[in-house]
Design an enzyme around this catalytic site. Structure first.
Site, PDB file in Angstrom:
ATOM      1  N   ASP A 141      50.562  55.476  44.665  1.00  0.00           N
ATOM      2  CA  ASP A 141      50.220  56.870  44.980  1.00  0.00           C
ATOM      3  C   ASP A 141      48.765  57.163  44.630  1.00  0.00           C
ATOM      4  O   ASP A 141      48.385  57.093  43.463  1.00  0.00           O
ATOM      5  CB  ASP A 141      51.153  57.777  44.162  1.00  0.00           C
ATOM      6  CG  ASP A 141      50.956  59.258  44.411  1.00  0.00           C
ATOM      7  OD1 ASP A 141      50.207  59.627  45.333  1.00  0.00           O
ATOM      8  OD2 ASP A 141      51.591  60.049  43.677  1.00  0.00           O
ATOM      9  N   MET A 194      54.472  65.873  37.425  1.00  0.00           N
ATOM     10  CA  MET A 194      53.295  65.740  36.549  1.00  0.00           C
ATOM     11  C   MET A 194      53.312  66.907  35.580  1.00  0.00           C
ATOM     12  O   MET A 194      52.454  67.790  35.606  1.00  0.00           O
ATOM     13  CB  MET A 194      52.017  65.734  37.405  1.00  0.00           C
ATOM     14  CG  MET A 194      51.796  64.412  38.106  1.00  0.00           C
ATOM     15  SD  MET A 194      50.705  64.583  39.526  1.00  0.00           S
ATOM     16  CE  MET A 194      51.905  65.039  40.759  1.00  0.00           C
ATOM     17  N   HIS A 251      57.190  63.090  49.728  1.00  0.00           N
ATOM     18  CA  HIS A 251      56.729  63.027  48.337  1.00  0.00           C
ATOM     19  C   HIS A 251      56.306  64.425  47.884  1.00  0.00           C
ATOM     20  O   HIS A 251      55.494  65.084  48.537  1.00  0.00           O
ATOM     21  CB  HIS A 251      55.544  62.057  48.257  1.00  0.00           C
ATOM     22  CG  HIS A 251      55.046  61.797  46.876  1.00  0.00           C
ATOM     23  ND1 HIS A 251      55.625  60.887  46.023  1.00  0.00           N
ATOM     24  CD2 HIS A 251      53.999  62.328  46.195  1.00  0.00           C
ATOM     25  CE1 HIS A 251      54.954  60.852  44.882  1.00  0.00           C
ATOM     26  NE2 HIS A 251      53.961  61.727  44.954  1.00  0.00           N
ATOM     27  N   ASP A 292      54.788  66.701  44.769  1.00  0.00           N
ATOM     28  CA  ASP A 292      54.024  66.648  43.515  1.00  0.00           C
ATOM     29  C   ASP A 292      54.136  67.975  42.771  1.00  0.00           C
ATOM     30  O   ASP A 292      53.595  68.985  43.219  1.00  0.00           O
ATOM     31  CB  ASP A 292      52.543  66.398  43.820  1.00  0.00           C
ATOM     32  CG  ASP A 292      52.303  65.015  44.380  1.00  0.00           C
ATOM     33  OD1 ASP A 292      52.611  64.034  43.685  1.00  0.00           O
ATOM     34  OD2 ASP A 292      51.826  64.919  45.534  1.00  0.00           O
ATOM     35  N   MET A 342      50.183  55.014  39.724  1.00  0.00           N
ATOM     36  CA  MET A 342      49.131  55.937  40.150  1.00  0.00           C
ATOM     37  C   MET A 342      47.854  55.127  40.400  1.00  0.00           C
ATOM     38  O   MET A 342      47.389  54.409  39.524  1.00  0.00           O
ATOM     39  CB  MET A 342      48.845  56.990  39.076  1.00  0.00           C
ATOM     40  CG  MET A 342      49.896  58.064  38.925  1.00  0.00           C
ATOM     41  SD  MET A 342      50.402  58.873  40.460  1.00  0.00           S
ATOM     42  CE  MET A 342      48.858  59.566  41.051  1.00  0.00           C
ATOM     43  N   HIS A 374      57.734  63.822  42.270  1.00  0.00           N
ATOM     44  CA  HIS A 374      56.809  63.270  41.266  1.00  0.00           C
ATOM     45  C   HIS A 374      56.411  64.399  40.322  1.00  0.00           C
ATOM     46  O   HIS A 374      55.650  65.288  40.694  1.00  0.00           O
ATOM     47  CB  HIS A 374      55.591  62.694  42.020  1.00  0.00           C
ATOM     48  CG  HIS A 374      54.490  62.197  41.145  1.00  0.00           C
ATOM     49  ND1 HIS A 374      53.225  61.930  41.649  1.00  0.00           N
ATOM     50  CD2 HIS A 374      54.444  61.906  39.821  1.00  0.00           C
ATOM     51  CE1 HIS A 374      52.453  61.498  40.667  1.00  0.00           C
ATOM     52  NE2 HIS A 374      53.153  61.483  39.558  1.00  0.00           N
ATOM     53  N   MET A 411      53.119  70.026  39.459  1.00  0.00           N
ATOM     54  CA  MET A 411      52.090  69.986  38.394  1.00  0.00           C
ATOM     55  C   MET A 411      52.175  71.237  37.538  1.00  0.00           C
ATOM     56  O   MET A 411      52.542  72.300  38.038  1.00  0.00           O
ATOM     57  CB  MET A 411      50.705  69.919  39.028  1.00  0.00           C
ATOM     58  CG  MET A 411      50.527  68.787  40.003  1.00  0.00           C
ATOM     59  SD  MET A 411      48.862  68.801  40.680  1.00  0.00           S
ATOM     60  CE  MET A 411      49.007  67.508  41.904  1.00  0.00           C
ATOM     61  N   SER A 457      52.728  62.906  51.269  1.00  0.00           N
ATOM     62  CA  SER A 457      52.657  63.815  50.123  1.00  0.00           C
ATOM     63  C   SER A 457      52.388  65.254  50.564  1.00  0.00           C
ATOM     64  O   SER A 457      51.323  65.572  51.095  1.00  0.00           O
ATOM     65  CB  SER A 457      51.569  63.359  49.158  1.00  0.00           C
ATOM     66  OG  SER A 457      51.399  64.336  48.161  1.00  0.00           O
TER      67      SER A 457
HETATM   68  C1  DX5 Z   1      48.029  63.177  42.993  1.00  0.00           C
HETATM   69  C2  DX5 Z   1      49.359  63.137  43.659  1.00  0.00           C
HETATM   70  C3  DX5 Z   1      49.367  62.420  44.954  1.00  0.00           C
HETATM   71  C4  DX5 Z   1      48.462  62.995  46.019  1.00  0.00           C
HETATM   72  C5  DX5 Z   1      48.043  61.869  46.916  1.00  0.00           C
HETATM   73  O1  DX5 Z   1      48.194  63.608  41.701  1.00  0.00           O
HETATM   74  O2  DX5 Z   1      50.301  62.481  42.841  1.00  0.00           O
HETATM   75  O3  DX5 Z   1      50.688  62.298  45.459  1.00  0.00           O
HETATM   76  O4  DX5 Z   1      49.057  64.015  46.759  1.00  0.00           O
HETATM   77  O5  DX5 Z   1      47.128  62.328  47.830  1.00  0.00           O
HETATM   78  P1  DX5 Z   1      46.137  61.324  48.564  1.00  0.00           P
HETATM   79  O6  DX5 Z   1      46.963  60.377  49.353  1.00  0.00           O
HETATM   80  O7  DX5 Z   1      45.294  62.237  49.414  1.00  0.00           O
HETATM   81  O8  DX5 Z   1      45.320  60.620  47.508  1.00  0.00           O
HETATM   82 ZN    ZN Z   2      52.286  62.031  43.704  1.00  0.00          ZN
END
Ligand code: DX5
Ligand code: ZN
Length: 217
Positions: free
Chosen positions: A176, A69, A34, A36, A138, A67, A38, A9
């Site tokens: 994740d 969010m 991956h 993320d 999640m 991903h 947001m 990630s």
């Molecule tokens: C959280 C993200 C994850 C995050 C995971 O909202 O969706 O992808 O980066 O990080 P770790 O593996 O450190 O929990």
């Molecule tokens: Zn994620």
């Protein structure tokens, strides 16, 4: 048992040496990257947007596992596609018309995944599971890297594995949040196909070795 797909990630990368981190990912056994995204609305944090990701996509040789969010993720299907994304994951909780959004993602030429928050049960996917390429469970509340794995995820994983196997769906299961070597082993044994790992990879002294160990968990 086949080896899990490993999707480091980007959120946990050091953005002051992003190119260096991406070159390490490129030469590692990581399968995907991956990403993320947001919006500070659906989740209480803001990460990075498309102008930054354009350069990430250029520097990364691995398929992108994006991903989202964000509320109304369907507004950004084109932007996600233009990155060269392989898999676009939207949250169940953000899509009133989930079936339509999944069709739009596929029509755009991407694989479609649906993400479930920790408190959302697997059964909500019963009538759409055959349309999905992936379900992303999640295992922390979304918004931040470095959180602790929620053990109830293992029960959800069991429910989801049963649903997929009993319906003949081809959907992969990705997990994740809080994944490390110990948790990753439990998840792979429980039927997960893909593991996202942020802190476990990017904060490791040797990222390539950590990815190798996750891959051979
Ligand atoms: C959280 C993200 C994850 C995050 C995971 O909202 O969706 O992808 O980066 O990080 P770790 O593996 O450190 O929990
Ligand atoms: Zn994620």
């Amino acid at each position: 048992m086949s080896k899990p797909i490993i999707s480091p990630s980007l959120l946990s990368a050091n953005f002051l040496k992003l190119q260096e981190d991406l070159e390490i990912i490129n030469k590692s056994e990581a399968d995907w990257l991956h990403i993320d995204i947001m919006d500070g609305v659906f989740v209480p944090n803001i990460s990075f947007g498309f102008p930054v990701l354009k350069y990430v996509a250029e520097a990364c040789t691995k398929p992108l596992d994006v991903h989202l969010m964000i509320v109304q993720p369907e507004k950004f299907i084109k932007e996600v596609k233009d990155l060269g994304t392989m898999m676009m994951n939207v949250h169940y909780e953000t899509c009133t018309h989930l079936h339509r959004v999944i069709q739009q993602i596929k029509d755009a030429g991407m694989q479609a995944g649906v993400t479930l928050n920790p408190a959302t049960p697997v059964c909500v996917l019963k009538d759409i599971i055959s349309e999905l390429d992936m379900v992303l469970l999640m295992s922390v509340n979304p918004g931040f890297g470095g959180q602790k794995f929620i053990p109830q995820t293992l029960n959800k994983l069991k429910d989801l594995r049963e649903m997929i196997d009993s319906t003949g769906s081809h959907a992969l299961i990705e997990v994740d949040g809080g994944v490390n070597l110990e948790v990753g082993k439990l998840l792979v044994d429980g039927g997960a196909d893909a593991l996202v790992a942020g802190n476990a990879v990017f904060k490791a002294p040797d990222m390539v070795d950590m990815i190798h160990r996750l891959k051979n968990i």
